[in-house]
Each structure stands twice: as structure tokens, then as C-alpha cells.
Design a protein around this motif. Structure first.
Motif, short mmCIF file in Angstrom:
data_model
loop_
_atom_site.label_atom_id
_atom_site.label_comp_id
_atom_site.label_asym_id
_atom_site.label_seq_id
_atom_site.Cartn_x
_atom_site.Cartn_y
_atom_site.Cartn_z
N PHE A 24 0.85 -1.18 0.00
CA PHE A 24 0.00 0.00 0.00
C PHE A 24 0.89 1.23 0.00
O PHE A 24 2.08 1.13 0.28
CB PHE A 24 -0.90 0.01 1.25
CG PHE A 24 -2.01 -0.99 1.22
CD1 PHE A 24 -1.75 -2.35 1.37
CD2 PHE A 24 -3.32 -0.59 1.06
CE1 PHE A 24 -2.78 -3.29 1.34
CE2 PHE A 24 -4.36 -1.52 1.03
CZ PHE A 24 -4.08 -2.86 1.18
N ARG A 25 0.30 2.37 -0.29
CA ARG A 25 1.07 3.61 -0.21
C ARG A 25 0.19 4.74 0.31
O ARG A 25 -1.02 4.73 0.14
CB ARG A 25 1.66 3.98 -1.56
CG ARG A 25 0.66 4.39 -2.62
CD ARG A 25 1.38 4.58 -3.96
NE ARG A 25 0.48 5.05 -5.01
CZ ARG A 25 0.86 5.18 -6.28
NH1 ARG A 25 2.10 4.87 -6.65
NH2 ARG A 25 0.00 5.61 -7.18
N GLN A 26 0.87 5.69 0.94
CA GLN A 26 0.17 6.84 1.49
C GLN A 26 0.94 8.10 1.16
O GLN A 26 2.08 8.28 1.60
CB GLN A 26 0.00 6.70 3.01
CG GLN A 26 -0.84 7.79 3.63
CD GLN A 26 -1.18 7.49 5.07
OE1 GLN A 26 -0.52 6.71 5.75
NE2 GLN A 26 -2.25 8.10 5.57
N VAL A 82 -1.83 -0.90 -3.59
CA VAL A 82 -0.97 -0.87 -4.76
C VAL A 82 -0.94 -2.23 -5.46
O VAL A 82 -1.18 -2.33 -6.66
CB VAL A 82 0.47 -0.46 -4.37
CG1 VAL A 82 1.39 -0.53 -5.59
CG2 VAL A 82 0.50 0.93 -3.76
N ALA A 83 -0.62 -3.28 -4.70
CA ALA A 83 -0.48 -4.59 -5.31
C ALA A 83 -0.62 -5.67 -4.25
O ALA A 83 -0.34 -5.44 -3.07
CB ALA A 83 0.86 -4.73 -6.01
N TYR A 118 -3.20 -5.71 -9.21
CA TYR A 118 -2.62 -4.38 -9.09
C TYR A 118 -3.70 -3.30 -9.14
O TYR A 118 -4.72 -3.46 -9.80
CB TYR A 118 -1.63 -4.12 -10.23
CG TYR A 118 -0.46 -5.06 -10.25
CD1 TYR A 118 -0.51 -6.25 -10.97
CD2 TYR A 118 0.70 -4.76 -9.56
CE1 TYR A 118 0.57 -7.12 -10.99
CE2 TYR A 118 1.78 -5.62 -9.57
CZ TYR A 118 1.70 -6.80 -10.30
OH TYR A 118 2.78 -7.66 -10.30
N ALA A 119 -3.41 -2.21 -8.48
CA ALA A 119 -4.21 -1.01 -8.68
C ALA A 119 -3.99 -0.53 -10.12
O ALA A 119 -2.94 -0.78 -10.71
CB ALA A 119 -3.80 0.07 -7.69
N ILE A 155 -5.90 -13.28 -2.45
CA ILE A 155 -5.63 -11.91 -2.87
C ILE A 155 -6.46 -10.95 -2.02
O ILE A 155 -7.64 -11.18 -1.76
CB ILE A 155 -5.98 -11.73 -4.36
CG1 ILE A 155 -4.95 -12.41 -5.25
CG2 ILE A 155 -6.11 -10.26 -4.75
CD1 ILE A 155 -3.63 -11.70 -5.38
N ALA A 156 -5.84 -9.86 -1.60
CA ALA A 156 -6.52 -8.90 -0.73
C ALA A 156 -6.20 -7.48 -1.18
O ALA A 156 -5.04 -7.15 -1.38
CB ALA A 156 -6.09 -9.11 0.71
N THR A 157 -7.23 -6.69 -1.34
CA THR A 157 -7.05 -5.32 -1.81
C THR A 157 -7.50 -4.27 -0.80
O THR A 157 -7.29 -3.08 -1.02
CB THR A 157 -7.81 -5.08 -3.13
OG1 THR A 157 -9.22 -5.27 -2.89
CG2 THR A 157 -7.36 -6.05 -4.20
#
Length: 123
Positions: A37-39, A48-49, A59-60, A103-105
Motif C-alpha cells: 500500500f502507499r500513502q 498498490v499490489a 494491481y491497482a 488476494i486482498a485489496t
């Protein structure tokens, strides 16, 4: 005690590449999905992925075609190769381990988080 430690962040010019690494300890992660993730400053944390336990990936949209997530179960590690970086990729990047192998988003699907590594892309 489960710990995740990211590394590989830094300052890069637009169009450059970075490879983020996440070393996990305290658990055998081979049967769990992992994610990045990103912030960005002043914004929420975004997916993100993700890679599941059999190495399927998702992927995002912002990451498709530029970023690649991979894992090495022997090393309890997950990686994020980032190519063709853009200023809008500037953020703190976090790795996380999911609650199961799928898979987890969503953030709520993840159980443990690292402290993050800063990625800055200059224009």
C-alpha cells in the motif's frame, strides 16, 4: 512476534526505477497473501499490489504495467519492482501480510503492517 520491515525506498527522478523489499519474521508467510500500500502526504493509504500464496497477483490501475509484485517464500520476503516512476508515485510505501492466502485489496483484509519506506520521485 510478527515483524515486517521495508527497505529500498529513496529519491529517484521521473522515469527511474526502485525495488522495494519487505522482510517478514515471526511467522511462516508462505500460506498468506502479501500486499503493498502507499500513502501520500495528506491522503489516505491506498492499495498498490497484492500477491496470494500461489503467486497470483493483482494491481491497482495506477500500478498496472509499471509495478511488479513478487515473493520469495524461502526468504519470507515480498518485493515491489517499480519502473517508469512518476511524481505522483511519491508516498510512504507499506507492506502487509493478509489474514489468509487469498488476494486482498482492502486494508481490513491485512493483519500485520510494516513501518513504511519513503519513495520520492522528482520531476
Amino acid at each position: 512476534q510478527v515483524q515486517l520491515r521495508e527497505s529500498g525506498g529513496g529519491l529517484v527522478q521521473t522515469g527511474g526505477s526502485l525495488r522495494l523489499s519487505c522482510a517478514a519474521s515471526g511467522r511462516t508467510f508462505s500460506r498468506y497473501a502479501m500486499g503493498w500500500f502507499r500513502q501520500a502526504p495528506g491522503k489516505e493509504r491506498w492499495f498498490v499490489a497484492s500477491i496470494n500464496w500461489i503467486a497470483d497477483t493483482t494491481y491497482a490501475d495506477s500500478a498496472k504495467g509499471r509495478f511488479t509484485i513478487s515473493r520469495d517464500n524461502r526468504k519470507n520476503a515480498v518485493y515491489l519492482q517499480m519502473n517508469n516512476l512518476k511524481p505522483e508515485d511519491t508516498a510512504v510505501y507499506y507492506c502487509a501480510t493478509a489474514k489468509d492466502g487469498r488476494i486482498a485489496t482492502l486494508e481490513k483484509e491485512y493483519e500485520y503492517w510494516g513501518q513504511g519506506t519513503q519513495v520520492t520521485v522528482s520531476s
